[in-house]
Structure formats: C-alpha cells, structure tokens
Design a protein around this motif. Structure first.
Motif, PDB file in Angstrom:
ATOM      1  N   VAL A 284       0.711  -1.240   0.442  1.00 58.06           N
ATOM      2  CA  VAL A 284      -0.480  -0.237   0.140  1.00 58.06           C
ATOM      3  C   VAL A 284       1.191   1.365   0.212  1.00 58.06           C
ATOM      4  O   VAL A 284       1.491   1.664   0.857  1.00 58.06           O
ATOM      5  CB  VAL A 284      -0.957   0.284   1.159  1.00 58.06           C
TER       6      VAL A 284
ATOM      7  N   GLY B  29     -11.004   2.131   2.659  1.00 60.15           N
ATOM      8  CA  GLY B  29     -11.650   1.151   3.664  1.00 60.15           C
ATOM      9  C   GLY B  29     -12.685  -0.264   2.320  1.00 60.15           C
ATOM     10  O   GLY B  29     -12.876  -0.988   3.088  1.00 60.15           O
TER      11      GLY B  29
ATOM     12  N   TYR C 184      -5.580  -2.230   8.766  1.00 62.47           N
ATOM     13  CA  TYR C 184      -5.649  -0.663   8.711  1.00 62.47           C
ATOM     14  C   TYR C 184      -5.248  -0.098  10.188  1.00 62.47           C
ATOM     15  O   TYR C 184      -5.758  -1.100  11.338  1.00 62.47           O
ATOM     16  CB  TYR C 184      -7.011   0.327   8.561  1.00 62.47           C
TER      17      TYR C 184
ATOM     18  N   PRO D 201      -9.963   3.596  -4.603  1.00 64.10           N
ATOM     19  CA  PRO D 201     -10.318   5.099  -5.467  1.00 64.10           C
ATOM     20  C   PRO D 201      -9.089   5.822  -5.679  1.00 64.10           C
ATOM     21  O   PRO D 201      -8.328   6.596  -6.977  1.00 64.10           O
ATOM     22  CB  PRO D 201     -11.215   5.992  -4.494  1.00 64.10           C
TER      23      PRO D 201
ATOM     24  N   ILE E 176      -3.161   1.206  -3.710  1.00 61.17           N
ATOM     25  CA  ILE E 176      -3.035  -0.723  -3.744  1.00 61.17           C
ATOM     26  C   ILE E 176      -1.934  -0.423  -4.563  1.00 61.17           C
ATOM     27  O   ILE E 176      -2.156  -0.583  -5.798  1.00 61.17           O
ATOM     28  CB  ILE E 176      -4.083  -1.208  -3.648  1.00 61.17           C
TER      29      ILE E 176
END
Ligand code: F3S
Length: 81
Positions: free
Chosen positions: A6, A15, A27, A62, A66
């Motif tokens: 990430v 999320g 997270y 979004p 990733i």
C-alpha cells in the motif's frame, strides 16, 4: 507470484481494500491500510487463495494506493513506477 504493497502516503482510508481482501489488508489506528503479511513491505508472496481478492482491491482503490507486481517491492511502493 504476486506481491502487493500500500502506498500509505496516498491512502485516503476509504476502507475498500480491507473489505475486498480482508485476509491481506488491515488498517492502523489512523485508518491507513497496510499489508498484514509483511508489515507493508511488499516482500511476501500473496497466497494463492487471496490473489483474486488482491486484484479486486487493486482495481477498486479510489486513490490508486494499492500496488501489485510480480516481484518484491522490498518496502518501496514506488519501486516499479
Ligand atoms: Fe486506502 Fe485504497 Fe485501501 S484508499 S484504505 S488503500 S482501498
């Protein structure tokens, strides 16, 4: 093999990755995602069973945070950029 990491500098804590690949991403207290298997170093191969989940997370994030690759990221999300 597939590796994932990430980019925590661009993660907006949406999320989505933890929903789509709950065995791979979690997270921290701030809601920023990380890869559980290797403390977000991107150096441990994604288990076969989770590869599809990771591809989904990659497509749905979004903010494009990733990253996936066929080689180890060695801790650097920008290694293949
Ligand atoms: Fe962050 Fe993208 Fe996951 S914004 S919480 S890395 S889906």
């Amino acid at each position: 093999p597939l590796f994932t990491i990430v980019n925590r500098e661009t993660c907006i804590s949406c999320g989505s990755c933890g929903d789509l690949a709950p065995d791979v991403y979690d997270y921290d207290e701030e809601g920023l995602a990380f890869v559980m298997a290797d403390d977000n170093r991107g150096c441990v191969k994604v288990e076969e069973d989770f590869i599809e989940d990771v591809q989904d997370a990659f497509e749905e994030c979004p903010s494009g945070s990733i990253r996936i690759a066929e080689e180890s990221f060695e801790g650097d999300p920008d290694k293949f950029e």
